[in-house]
Design a protein around this motif. Structure first.
Motif, PDB file in Angstrom:
ATOM      1  N   UNK A  71     -59.124 -30.762 -27.681  1.00 14.44           N
ATOM      2  CA  UNK A  71     -60.987 -29.743 -27.980  1.00 14.44           C
ATOM      3  C   UNK A  71     -59.808 -28.261 -27.697  1.00 14.44           C
ATOM      4  N   UNK A  72     -60.626 -27.810 -28.835  1.00 14.62           N
ATOM      5  CA  UNK A  72     -60.311 -26.400 -28.797  1.00 14.62           C
ATOM      6  C   UNK A  72     -61.092 -25.408 -28.720  1.00 14.62           C
ATOM      7  N   UNK A  73     -61.433 -24.329 -27.944  1.00 13.89           N
ATOM      8  CA  UNK A  73     -62.740 -23.809 -27.972  1.00 13.89           C
ATOM      9  C   UNK A  73     -64.069 -23.981 -26.519  1.00 13.89           C
ATOM     10  N   UNK A  74     -63.597 -24.949 -26.017  1.00 14.01           N
ATOM     11  CA  UNK A  74     -64.899 -25.286 -24.693  1.00 14.01           C
ATOM     12  C   UNK A  74     -64.682 -24.033 -23.752  1.00 14.01           C
ATOM     13  N   UNK A  75     -66.003 -23.512 -23.156  1.00 13.54           N
ATOM     14  CA  UNK A  75     -66.336 -22.661 -22.375  1.00 13.54           C
ATOM     15  C   UNK A  75     -65.906 -22.936 -21.576  1.00 13.54           C
ATOM     16  N   UNK A  76     -65.282 -23.508 -20.828  1.00 16.00           N
ATOM     17  CA  UNK A  76     -64.921 -23.798 -19.555  1.00 16.00           C
ATOM     18  C   UNK A  76     -64.553 -24.869 -18.971  1.00 16.00           C
ATOM     19  N   UNK A  77     -64.248 -24.654 -17.660  1.00 17.68           N
ATOM     20  CA  UNK A  77     -64.261 -27.358 -17.620  1.00 17.68           C
ATOM     21  C   UNK A  77     -65.062 -27.614 -17.728  1.00 17.68           C
ATOM     22  N   UNK A  78     -66.717 -26.193 -16.693  1.00 19.90           N
ATOM     23  CA  UNK A  78     -67.711 -27.573 -17.179  1.00 19.90           C
ATOM     24  C   UNK A  78     -68.290 -28.048 -18.518  1.00 19.90           C
ATOM     25  N   UNK A  79     -68.139 -27.469 -19.655  1.00 17.20           N
ATOM     26  CA  UNK A  79     -68.133 -27.861 -20.698  1.00 17.20           C
ATOM     27  C   UNK A  79     -67.367 -28.670 -21.322  1.00 17.20           C
ATOM     28  N   UNK A  80     -65.983 -28.173 -21.082  1.00 19.90           N
ATOM     29  CA  UNK A  80     -65.457 -28.945 -21.259  1.00 19.90           C
ATOM     30  C   UNK A  80     -64.838 -31.040 -20.766  1.00 19.90           C
ATOM     31  N   UNK A  81     -65.411 -30.455 -19.371  1.00 18.91           N
ATOM     32  CA  UNK A  81     -65.936 -31.745 -19.315  1.00 18.91           C
ATOM     33  C   UNK A  81     -67.463 -32.641 -20.014  1.00 18.91           C
ATOM     34  N   UNK A  82     -68.431 -31.752 -20.544  1.00 19.87           N
ATOM     35  CA  UNK A  82     -69.338 -32.694 -20.615  1.00 19.87           C
ATOM     36  C   UNK A  82     -69.002 -32.577 -21.800  1.00 19.87           C
ATOM     37  N   UNK A  83     -68.108 -31.962 -22.924  1.00 19.40           N
ATOM     38  CA  UNK A  83     -67.687 -32.237 -24.540  1.00 19.40           C
ATOM     39  C   UNK A  83     -67.048 -33.645 -24.166  1.00 19.40           C
ATOM     40  N   UNK A  84     -66.399 -33.800 -23.369  1.00 19.29           N
ATOM     41  CA  UNK A  84     -65.205 -34.752 -22.851  1.00 19.29           C
ATOM     42  C   UNK A  84     -66.313 -36.378 -22.823  1.00 19.29           C
ATOM     43  N   UNK A  85     -67.140 -36.124 -22.337  1.00 22.56           N
ATOM     44  CA  UNK A  85     -67.716 -36.630 -21.913  1.00 22.56           C
ATOM     45  C   UNK A  85     -69.439 -37.652 -23.134  1.00 22.56           C
ATOM     46  N   UNK A 106     -61.978 -48.271 -36.344  1.00 21.71           N
ATOM     47  CA  UNK A 106     -60.989 -47.469 -36.034  1.00 21.71           C
ATOM     48  C   UNK A 106     -61.670 -45.898 -35.321  1.00 21.71           C
ATOM     49  N   UNK A 107     -61.657 -45.673 -34.349  1.00 20.50           N
ATOM     50  CA  UNK A 107     -62.250 -44.412 -33.799  1.00 20.50           C
ATOM     51  C   UNK A 107     -61.031 -43.101 -33.416  1.00 20.50           C
ATOM     52  N   UNK A 108     -61.482 -41.916 -33.203  1.00 18.57           N
ATOM     53  CA  UNK A 108     -60.101 -41.262 -33.627  1.00 18.57           C
ATOM     54  C   UNK A 108     -60.656 -41.062 -31.497  1.00 18.57           C
ATOM     55  N   UNK A 109     -59.283 -40.867 -30.987  1.00 16.93           N
ATOM     56  CA  UNK A 109     -59.347 -40.697 -29.460  1.00 16.93           C
ATOM     57  C   UNK A 109     -59.302 -39.103 -29.201  1.00 16.93           C
ATOM     58  N   UNK A 110     -59.506 -39.213 -28.184  1.00 17.90           N
ATOM     59  CA  UNK A 110     -59.596 -37.541 -27.106  1.00 17.90           C
ATOM     60  C   UNK A 110     -58.918 -38.107 -25.645  1.00 17.90           C
ATOM     61  N   UNK A 111     -57.970 -36.467 -26.193  1.00 17.46           N
ATOM     62  CA  UNK A 111     -56.608 -36.306 -24.805  1.00 17.46           C
ATOM     63  C   UNK A 111     -57.175 -35.715 -23.632  1.00 17.46           C
ATOM     64  N   UNK A 112     -57.352 -36.145 -22.406  1.00 16.16           N
ATOM     65  CA  UNK A 112     -58.531 -35.066 -21.252  1.00 16.16           C
ATOM     66  C   UNK A 112     -58.313 -34.529 -20.996  1.00 16.16           C
ATOM     67  N   UNK A 113     -59.016 -33.405 -21.471  1.00 14.59           N
ATOM     68  CA  UNK A 113     -58.992 -31.544 -21.532  1.00 14.59           C
ATOM     69  C   UNK A 113     -58.433 -31.800 -20.426  1.00 14.59           C
ATOM     70  N   UNK A 114     -57.749 -29.984 -20.932  1.00 15.34           N
ATOM     71  CA  UNK A 114     -57.448 -29.344 -18.538  1.00 15.34           C
ATOM     72  C   UNK A 114     -58.460 -29.196 -18.251  1.00 15.34           C
ATOM     73  N   UNK A 115     -57.839 -29.567 -16.979  1.00 17.91           N
ATOM     74  CA  UNK A 115     -58.889 -29.055 -15.876  1.00 17.91           C
ATOM     75  C   UNK A 115     -60.399 -29.599 -15.553  1.00 17.91           C
ATOM     76  N   UNK A 116     -60.632 -30.810 -16.209  1.00 14.58           N
ATOM     77  CA  UNK A 116     -61.655 -31.799 -16.398  1.00 14.58           C
ATOM     78  C   UNK A 116     -60.834 -33.026 -14.979  1.00 14.58           C
TER      79      UNK A 116
END
Length: 464
Positions: A94-108, A126-136
């Motif tokens: 992911x790129x463009x998240x608004x800080x760690x809390x938003x990154x965690x929300x989008x990742x969940x 087969x679905x796309x996989x997500x690399x855990x964002x930094x700081x979550x």
């Protein structure tokens, strides 16, 4: 397997989250040919709009997802999840998240969007996989997603394959996974053990009623979760019409929710002692069924007049709550698909809850907001207590008049919690009527993330 994060990979692609007001700045960072592609595609960063960007090999090299304007973002939840069904498989970041809390929300949201129920048809694409964002906190997010997947699987399974015995087996499998202990009281043994209302509700079915009692943890504060496990509800002798019976496989949604929450708690090794109580029954029709007008004796000793056999969930919960109250935990929470009145009041998305404890109410409301798990406190209006008192018995299981059905049900349950000072009851729907980002149509957990978020402030890990 429940959706989880994927390892970082050299060829991982990027999903850019782009707010409408930030579109010009973002396009200004692109190479000229990419900028021309985005412009030619008519991408305006409107909410949910997806633009696939070409890579050097002619395939998809990246993507952009529109977040819309501030008003649209305030209405939406888990924005990145909207892209998951439309992205090619492989690793994404992911790129463009608004800080760690938003990154965690989008990742969940991404992980929740990867859920599919394929037991009876299909294998899921087969679905796309997500690399855990930094700081979550990646393990916490993955544990929440896995707990939600368990809840959804249990609710989505039809009642021919999810009766009281199968619900017990699911609890036993969860206990085995996490080293918990399970005791089960089944059939007529419920009478000897002091659970007469669980027995009464379930005795008409050839699938024996039971009380599932799971315990985990040896130190820390105590949390007891009680979940309604009515695996199918015909309404009993007050038989439901067909259109009201079609979704009754989800009437064990409270049990599914507490088992999903229990998985998350145990997977994260939270420093507490957990107990999970599930009265598992099928409310069926036969000559052995309990009847309108019957008066039952509860575990707590109160007599209960049965004025509607379709108000059975509060009966089985009452016996389980009475057991929980005999060794008062630091926090007691019950969850149930209990009343249609709750749906009329707040609709399918919001889980109403009831408590006399102001601090608990504040913590749950804050948790719901923080975790995008909408909950709302409804009042335990004391003057309505009189509606529960029929005259022939101590309590009425279905007060006449049709008013305040969710409140009177919660007041009924409160009569069985007399020793535990901190108690909340959730009246959930447990079903997503139409697909939405991170919430495919079907069974869904409600209130569990709000509870999980509130636990650290409610339970002092230093207590013995």
């Amino acid at each position: 397997m429940p959706p989880s994060f994927v390892p970082d990979a050299p060829g991982a692609r990027v999903l850019h989250l782009v707010a409408a007001e930030d579109l010009d700045r973002w396009t200004g960072t692109l190479a000229p040919e990419e900028r021309a592609w985005v412009t030619g595609a008519g991408f305006k960063a409107s909410v949910g709009a997806l633009c696939l960007l070409p890579g050097a090999d002619g395939g998809v090299g990246a993507a952009a997802l529109g977040l819309g304007d501030a008003q649209a973002r305030a209405r939406g939840r888990f924005a990145a999840a909207a892209a998951v069904p439309h992205l090619p498989e492989g690793a994404w970041r992911l790129d463009g998240t608004d800080g760690p809390e938003d990154a965690a929300e989008q990742a969940l949201g991404w992980l929740l969007a990867g859920y599919a129920f394929t037991r009876y048809a299909g294998t899921g694409r087969p679905l796309p996989g997500l690399i855990a964002p930094d700081g979550v906190d990646a393990p916490r997010i993955a544990a929440m997603a896995a707990g939600e997947a368990l809840t959804r699987d249990l609710i989505n399974t039809p009642s021919n394959d999810m009766g009281p015995d199968e619900l017990e087996q699911a609890a036993r499998a969860l206990a085995t996974e996490h080293g918990a202990r399970v005791a089960v009281t089944t059939g007529d043994a419920l009478l000897d053990a002091g659970f007469p209302m669980i027995h009464a509700v379930g005795r008409a079915s050839p699938r024996a009623p039971r009380l599932i009692d799971m315990a985990w943890g040896d130190a820390g504060p105590t949390l007891t979760l009680v979940g309604k496990g009515v695996c199918f509800d015909t309404g009993g002798l007050n038989l439901k019409p067909g259109n009201s019976m079609s979704l009754m496989k989800k009437d064990m949604g409270g049990a599914a929710a507490v088992l999903g929450l229990a998985h998350t708690i145990m997977a994260l090794a939270l420093p507490l002692r957990l107990r999970v109580l599930v009265p598992a029954v099928e409310n069926a029709v036969s000559g052995a069924a309990f009847r309108p007008g019957d008066i039952l004796r509860s575990r707590k000793g109160q007599s209960v007049e049965i004025n509607n056999t379709d108000a059975e969930g509060r009966l089985v919960l009452a016996d389980a709550l009475a057991l929980a109250d005999e060794t008062p935990p630091d926090l007691l929470v019950s969850m149930a698909t209990l009343t249609g009145a709750a749906r009329v009041a707040v609709g399918p998305d919001i889980a109403p809850f009831f408590t006399h404890d102001a601090a608990l109410a504040h913590a749950l409301a804050a948790g719901g907001q923080a975790m995008r798990d909408p909950v709302w406190q409804l009042p335990l209006h004391a003057p309505y207590e009189a509606m529960l008192e029929p005259g022939f018995a101590d309590l009425d299981n279905a007060p006449s008049g049709g008013f305040a059905g969710a409140i009177t049900a919660a007041l009924f349950l409160n009569r069985f919690v007399t020793e535990t000072p901190r108690y909340a009851h959730f009246d959930i729907y447990g079903w997503q009527p139409a697909a939405a980002p991170a919430r495919p149509k079907g069974g869904v957990g409600q209130g569990v993330r709000a509870i999980l978020h509130a636990l650290p402030g409610l339970l002092d890990a230093g207590d013995a």
